[in-house]
Write an enzyme that holds these catalytic residues in place. Sequence first.
Site, mmCIF file in Angstrom:
data_model
loop_
_atom_site.group_PDB
_atom_site.id
_atom_site.type_symbol
_atom_site.label_atom_id
_atom_site.label_comp_id
_atom_site.label_asym_id
_atom_site.label_seq_id
_atom_site.Cartn_x
_atom_site.Cartn_y
_atom_site.Cartn_z
ATOM 1 N N GLU A 1 -3.894 1.961 -3.031
ATOM 2 C CA GLU A 1 -3.966 3.406 -2.763
ATOM 3 C C GLU A 1 -3.039 4.214 -3.684
ATOM 4 O O GLU A 1 -2.191 4.974 -3.228
ATOM 5 C CB GLU A 1 -3.672 3.723 -1.296
ATOM 6 C CG GLU A 1 -4.863 3.509 -0.375
ATOM 7 C CD GLU A 1 -4.793 4.338 0.882
ATOM 8 O OE1 GLU A 1 -5.349 5.444 0.901
ATOM 9 O OE2 GLU A 1 -4.170 3.867 1.860
ATOM 10 N N TYR B 1 -7.909 -3.542 -2.304
ATOM 11 C CA TYR B 1 -7.848 -2.508 -1.269
ATOM 12 C C TYR B 1 -9.221 -2.453 -0.621
ATOM 13 O O TYR B 1 -10.162 -1.917 -1.184
ATOM 14 C CB TYR B 1 -7.448 -1.158 -1.850
ATOM 15 C CG TYR B 1 -7.465 -0.048 -0.821
ATOM 16 C CD1 TYR B 1 -6.838 -0.215 0.411
ATOM 17 C CD2 TYR B 1 -8.116 1.155 -1.071
ATOM 18 C CE1 TYR B 1 -6.854 0.790 1.372
ATOM 19 C CE2 TYR B 1 -8.134 2.169 -0.124
ATOM 20 C CZ TYR B 1 -7.500 1.972 1.097
ATOM 21 O OH TYR B 1 -7.532 2.972 2.051
ATOM 22 N N ASN C 1 0.870 -1.171 0.000
ATOM 23 C CA ASN C 1 0.000 0.000 0.000
ATOM 24 C C ASN C 1 0.908 1.221 0.000
ATOM 25 O O ASN C 1 1.543 1.537 1.012
ATOM 26 C CB ASN C 1 -0.917 0.006 1.233
ATOM 27 C CG ASN C 1 -1.845 1.212 1.255
ATOM 28 O OD1 ASN C 1 -1.476 2.318 0.883
ATOM 29 N ND2 ASN C 1 -3.061 1.009 1.726
ATOM 30 N N ASN D 1 -7.316 -4.251 5.482
ATOM 31 C CA ASN D 1 -7.815 -3.424 6.584
ATOM 32 C C ASN D 1 -8.458 -4.253 7.687
ATOM 33 O O ASN D 1 -9.403 -3.812 8.341
ATOM 34 C CB ASN D 1 -8.775 -2.357 6.057
ATOM 35 C CG ASN D 1 -8.041 -1.050 5.764
ATOM 36 O OD1 ASN D 1 -7.238 -0.579 6.563
ATOM 37 N ND2 ASN D 1 -8.309 -0.468 4.605
ATOM 38 N N ASP E 1 -4.129 -4.771 0.917
ATOM 39 C CA ASP E 1 -4.462 -4.164 2.197
ATOM 40 C C ASP E 1 -5.912 -4.513 2.487
ATOM 41 O O ASP E 1 -6.828 -3.932 1.911
ATOM 42 C CB ASP E 1 -4.262 -2.647 2.120
ATOM 43 C CG ASP E 1 -4.633 -1.941 3.416
ATOM 44 O OD1 ASP E 1 -5.064 -2.620 4.372
ATOM 45 O OD2 ASP E 1 -4.496 -0.705 3.464
ATOM 46 N N ASP F 1 3.040 4.795 4.874
ATOM 47 C CA ASP F 1 2.764 4.368 6.245
ATOM 48 C C ASP F 1 2.677 2.847 6.329
ATOM 49 O O ASP F 1 2.655 2.285 7.431
ATOM 50 C CB ASP F 1 1.497 5.028 6.803
ATOM 51 C CG ASP F 1 0.282 4.848 5.917
ATOM 52 O OD1 ASP F 1 0.432 4.407 4.755
ATOM 53 O OD2 ASP F 1 -0.838 5.164 6.386
ATOM 54 N N HIS F 2 2.639 2.168 5.183
ATOM 55 C CA HIS F 2 2.763 0.715 5.105
ATOM 56 C C HIS F 2 4.177 0.365 4.642
ATOM 57 O O HIS F 2 4.908 1.229 4.135
ATOM 58 C CB HIS F 2 1.773 0.138 4.101
ATOM 59 C CG HIS F 2 0.338 0.315 4.476
ATOM 60 N ND1 HIS F 2 -0.478 -0.722 4.851
ATOM 61 C CD2 HIS F 2 -0.446 1.434 4.512
ATOM 62 C CE1 HIS F 2 -1.695 -0.256 5.112
ATOM 63 N NE2 HIS F 2 -1.698 1.047 4.899
#
Length: 286
Positions: free
Chosen positions: A37, A115, A9, A176, A174, A276-277
């Site tokens: 993303e 995603y 991601n 989530n 991802d 951030d991943h």
Amino acid sequence: MGFTVTSFNVNGIRAARRRGFDDWLADRSPDVVGLQELRCPASEVGEFRGYSAAVDVGSIPGRNGVALLTRHEPAAVRSWAAVPPKARGLGAYSDHGRYIEVDLADRPLTVACLYLPKGGLPAHLQRPGGMRAEMDGGAKYKRKMAFLAGFARELDRNRLAAARAGRDFTLIGDLNVAHVEHDVTNWRAARKMEGFLPEEREWFSSLLSPRRLVDVVRQTHGDQPGPLTWWSWAGESFSKDVGWRVDHQLASPALARRAEAVWVDKEPSPDARLSDHAPLSVRYRD
């Protein structure tokens, strides 16, 4: 030699490239890369040296977007934009840029990249002043749960289609959702957070079976903490390694048996972060 599948991601491909994504890609050189993303128009995704790119950026400006990079042009590409999902509850997402899959041309394997919506908290867990997002009466939570139910059916359909065509299947991306306690550093507190709610974890468990799909990361890493793939930009989460594993790779049984190594490319310092991943990779035997 084997081959490597990576999920990443990038939290905005333009920003990731400014931070050094292309150097990372050239250095690691995985055989297949699933990106989530992208967060930009198709015209700004760009090319990836040494790779063919199948891309679905969706129709929501600056949101979502998925891609699969392969060494050879795929034998087939299917995105929800071109082939809308059949499962009830997913139709509204067909133009969101959340799912794409390819049939590799150089091996009998279908790779799907997802995603999944982040969602939110159910109404009974929402407290004034106790949330990062605005209270919404559980609307985002309900949408995510509907997506999960629909996607489980869609995933079964796609997995079985690959099997009928004589292909292995892997879902990367991802999702989530963190599945087990080893996937979250502070798992006790996380039990009342979106992404680690009991019903989300139950859904994840329902996808897994020795005859259907295998969590190859957990299988290979073992019953121990990590490997983490996401850390907040805020505070010292990255430096202290306080994070979550919400990035996953699920493989059909025959493919899972060939998994021999898994790793996360966590950068050496916060200043070197691409996203951030961090990229999550699995190497398989040929």
